[in-house]
Design a protein around this motif. Structure first.
Motif, PDB file in Angstrom:
ATOM      1  N   ILE A  71       0.858  -1.185   0.000  1.00  0.00           N
ATOM      2  CA  ILE A  71       0.000   0.000   0.000  1.00  0.00           C
ATOM      3  C   ILE A  71       0.895   1.236   0.000  1.00  0.00           C
ATOM      4  O   ILE A  71       0.698   2.151  -0.783  1.00  0.00           O
ATOM      5  N   HIS A  72       1.900   1.232   0.894  1.00  0.00           N
ATOM      6  CA  HIS A  72       2.885   2.313   0.951  1.00  0.00           C
ATOM      7  C   HIS A  72       4.212   1.749   1.391  1.00  0.00           C
ATOM      8  O   HIS A  72       4.236   0.960   2.329  1.00  0.00           O
ATOM      9  N   PRO A  73       5.297   2.099   0.775  1.00  0.00           N
ATOM     10  CA  PRO A  73       5.358   2.754  -0.507  1.00  0.00           C
ATOM     11  C   PRO A  73       4.697   1.886  -1.581  1.00  0.00           C
ATOM     12  O   PRO A  73       4.611   0.670  -1.436  1.00  0.00           O
ATOM     13  N   ALA A  74       4.248   2.538  -2.638  1.00  0.00           N
ATOM     14  CA  ALA A  74       3.557   1.832  -3.717  1.00  0.00           C
ATOM     15  C   ALA A  74       4.456   0.751  -4.309  1.00  0.00           C
ATOM     16  O   ALA A  74       5.685   0.870  -4.313  1.00  0.00           O
ATOM     17  N   GLY A  75       3.814  -0.308  -4.803  1.00  0.00           N
ATOM     18  CA  GLY A  75       4.555  -1.375  -5.459  1.00  0.00           C
ATOM     19  C   GLY A  75       5.270  -0.865  -6.696  1.00  0.00           C
ATOM     20  O   GLY A  75       4.822   0.075  -7.342  1.00  0.00           O
ATOM     21  N   ILE A  76       6.387  -1.471  -7.004  1.00  0.00           N
ATOM     22  CA  ILE A  76       7.189  -1.098  -8.168  1.00  0.00           C
ATOM     23  C   ILE A  76       7.015  -2.180  -9.221  1.00  0.00           C
ATOM     24  O   ILE A  76       7.345  -3.341  -8.981  1.00  0.00           O
ATOM     25  N   GLU A  77       6.463  -1.803 -10.355  1.00  0.00           N
ATOM     26  CA  GLU A  77       6.270  -2.758 -11.443  1.00  0.00           C
ATOM     27  C   GLU A  77       7.594  -3.011 -12.158  1.00  0.00           C
ATOM     28  O   GLU A  77       8.320  -2.071 -12.471  1.00  0.00           O
ATOM     29  N   VAL A  78       7.901  -4.273 -12.381  1.00  0.00           N
ATOM     30  CA  VAL A  78       9.075  -4.672 -13.159  1.00  0.00           C
ATOM     31  C   VAL A  78       8.616  -5.743 -14.145  1.00  0.00           C
ATOM     32  O   VAL A  78       7.532  -6.315 -13.999  1.00  0.00           O
ATOM     33  N   GLU A  79       9.445  -5.996 -15.120  1.00  0.00           N
ATOM     34  CA  GLU A  79       9.139  -7.072 -16.060  1.00  0.00           C
ATOM     35  C   GLU A  79       9.184  -8.397 -15.295  1.00  0.00           C
ATOM     36  O   GLU A  79      10.065  -8.590 -14.446  1.00  0.00           O
TER      37      GLU A  79
END
Length: 150
Positions: A71-79
């Protein structure tokens, strides 16, 4: 020193969808919670850490996954990781009926990456992408379950 594996943690984009996928495969939801506070910041090394979590257990009681939706910190999208990516990249399950497991996975729009392989008439196995791009290996032991139809 006594050492035992407690669980494997996986960050997910949609906790409910991921719980549905793994429980349909046969895992049992052990509990859900929302975590935050100084202890959570210290444990994972993130200021303001806040996440929704769920723990799922395998039917034999020997393995567990801890899923967490940041929720916090926001998730980091990766391949999504590939099979040759260095570091943790997949979770593997032995199933007694690979066709049935693949039918369940398909209901969650998860399909084999390339097909089902027969490893020396010992295992039928495949990799598929589950929720949040999780790489999942499913394997059927042909020595224990010789009536495979795949």
């Amino acid at each position: 020193m006594d050492l035992r594996l407690v669980n494997v943690g996986i960050a997910v984009r949609d906790l409910d969808a991921t719980i549905a996928f793994f429980t349909d495969l046969g895992m049992t939801l052990q509990g859900r919670d929302e975590v935050s506070g100084d202890w959570a910041d210290t444990a994972v090394g993130l200021d303001g850490n806040h996440a929704r979590i769920a723990v799922l257990q395998t039917p034999d009681g020997q393995g567990a996954l801890e899923l967490f939706e940041p929720i916090h910190p926001a998730g980091i999208e990766v391949e999504p990781a590939q099979a040759n990516t260095i570091g943790m990249h997949r979770v593997a399950f032995q199933v007694d009926d690979l066709d049935a497991a693949l039918a369940i996975a398909a209901r969650h729009d998860a399909h084999p990456l390339r097909g089902v392989a027969n490893y020396e008439d010992v295992y039928l196995l495949t990799y598929l992408r589950g929720p949040s791009g999780i790489l999942v290996m499913l394997a059927q032991d042909l020595q224990r379950n010789p009536l495979a139809t795949t």
